[in-house]
Design a protein around this motif. Structure first.
Motif, short mmCIF file in Angstrom:
data_model
loop_
_atom_site.label_atom_id
_atom_site.label_comp_id
_atom_site.label_asym_id
_atom_site.label_seq_id
_atom_site.Cartn_x
_atom_site.Cartn_y
_atom_site.Cartn_z
N TYR A 1 -2.37 0.77 17.84
CA TYR A 1 -2.04 1.92 16.98
C TYR A 1 -1.02 2.82 17.66
O TYR A 1 -0.05 3.27 17.04
N VAL B 1 0.61 4.19 -2.77
CA VAL B 1 0.36 5.60 -2.45
C VAL B 1 1.46 6.48 -3.04
O VAL B 1 1.20 7.58 -3.53
N GLY C 1 -3.41 6.63 7.98
CA GLY C 1 -4.71 6.04 8.26
C GLY C 1 -4.85 4.68 7.61
O GLY C 1 -4.70 3.64 8.27
N LEU C 2 -5.08 4.68 6.31
CA LEU C 2 -5.36 3.44 5.59
C LEU C 2 -4.24 2.41 5.72
O LEU C 2 -4.48 1.26 6.07
N VAL C 3 -3.00 2.82 5.44
CA VAL C 3 -1.88 1.87 5.41
C VAL C 3 -1.70 1.21 6.77
O VAL C 3 -1.62 -0.03 6.88
N ASN C 4 -1.65 2.00 7.84
CA ASN C 4 -1.40 1.44 9.17
C ASN C 4 -2.58 0.62 9.68
O ASN C 4 -2.38 -0.39 10.37
N ILE C 5 -3.79 1.04 9.34
CA ILE C 5 -4.96 0.28 9.78
C ILE C 5 -4.99 -1.10 9.11
O ILE C 5 -5.19 -2.13 9.77
N VAL C 6 -4.76 -1.12 7.80
CA VAL C 6 -4.74 -2.39 7.08
C VAL C 6 -3.60 -3.27 7.60
O VAL C 6 -3.76 -4.49 7.77
N LEU D 1 0.82 -1.21 0.00
CA LEU D 1 0.00 0.00 0.00
C LEU D 1 0.86 1.26 0.00
O LEU D 1 0.51 2.26 -0.63
N LEU E 1 -3.76 8.80 3.87
CA LEU E 1 -3.59 7.43 3.38
C LEU E 1 -2.43 6.72 4.09
O LEU E 1 -2.55 5.56 4.47
#
Length: 260
Positions: free
Chosen positions: A92, A52, A69-74, A48, A66
């Motif tokens: 987190y 990005v 948020g997105l990368v670390n959550i996934v 990811l 991104l």
């Protein structure tokens, strides 16, 4: 000005760093995820991140969202299988603190690295260094939990002393079965005007460096153990140590955890 990016190297570097951060988070939170699962999360995070970077996004704040948020959550969901509750928030936070620590250790050690191929060795050293820092912080946190203040009452005397709750103290009175805490000899002298009170008796004990012995024990009127809340104990048994219970004088009483 432009930069030439080798996407395969970029992916490998990110995979390595994401794997290290997930492993640290896994160890700190004692997650049940397997190493294979952690590898999957690290690969997802690295993939990811590459996406990005490669996709032309006009606004920097969107990339920021991104990345963080997105990368670390996934990465966390795929690598550690953490549910959407307080544990996820902890993971987190631990992930980001670990990232800061790894970055700091990495920057410090990089000045001694003259060969670029030592990157992965440096990453491994950073991993163990950050784990050591987390373990030390955890130890200090546990130490604070075991330290407290005890207020001792004997006749009309009241004395506050620093105490430590020692899980290794299993001393009990053979007659009554009540747990026995231990104090400095000076504490008893302060409570009893430098003399031993009436009703003193002796109980057998053993400790490190001394296989067997006898310890004088007195009964206080009451005692209050002050932690996050107050715990009152009526007529607690107190063993009198010859000298100090702590060689550095950091505390003057060893509490038996059974009284709590």
């Amino acid at each position: 000005m432009y930069y030439e990016l080798y996407i395969d190297v970029f992916f490998l570097v990110n995979f390595m760093m994401d794997f290290i951060l997930l492993q640290i988070t896994r160890r700190i939170l004692r997650c049940s995820a397997t190493h294979g699962r952690v590898c999957l999360g690290a690969a997802a995070g690295a993939l990811l991140t590459c996406a990005v970077v490669m996709i032309p996004i006009p606004y920097a704040f969107i990339k920021f969202i991104l990345f963080h948020g997105l990368v670390n959550i996934v990465m966390l969901k795929a690598g550690l299988k953490i549910s959407w509750d307080r544990t996820f928030v902890k993971a987190y936070v631990v992930l980001y603190i670990s990232g800061i620590l790894v970055g700091g250790v990495f920057e410090y050690l990089r000045q001694y690295m003259k060969v670029g191929s030592l990157f992965f060795a440096l990453a491994v050293v950073s991993y163990f260094a950050v784990l050591g820092i987390w373990n030390f912080l955890s130890y200090l946190s546990r130490l604070r939990e075991y330290r407290c203040e005890a207020v001792l009452y004997k006749d009309e005397k009241v004395l506050r002393v620093e105490a430590v709750i020692d899980t290794g103290n299993s001393l009990k009175d053979a007659v009554t079965g009540k747990p026995v805490s231990i104090v400095d000899e000076s504490v008893v002298k302060t409570l009893t005007d430098a003399g031993l009170p009436e009703g003193i008796r002796y109980i057998p004990y053993h400790s490190v460096g001394k296989e067997a012995g006898v310890m004088p024990v007195i009964t206080l009127d009451k005692m209050c153990v002050c932690q996050k809340s107050e715990k009152w104990i009526d007529r607690p048994l107190i063993g009198i140590c010859e000298g100090q219970v702590a060689s550095d004088g950091a505390y003057r009483m060893i509490l038996n955890p059974d009284i709590l």
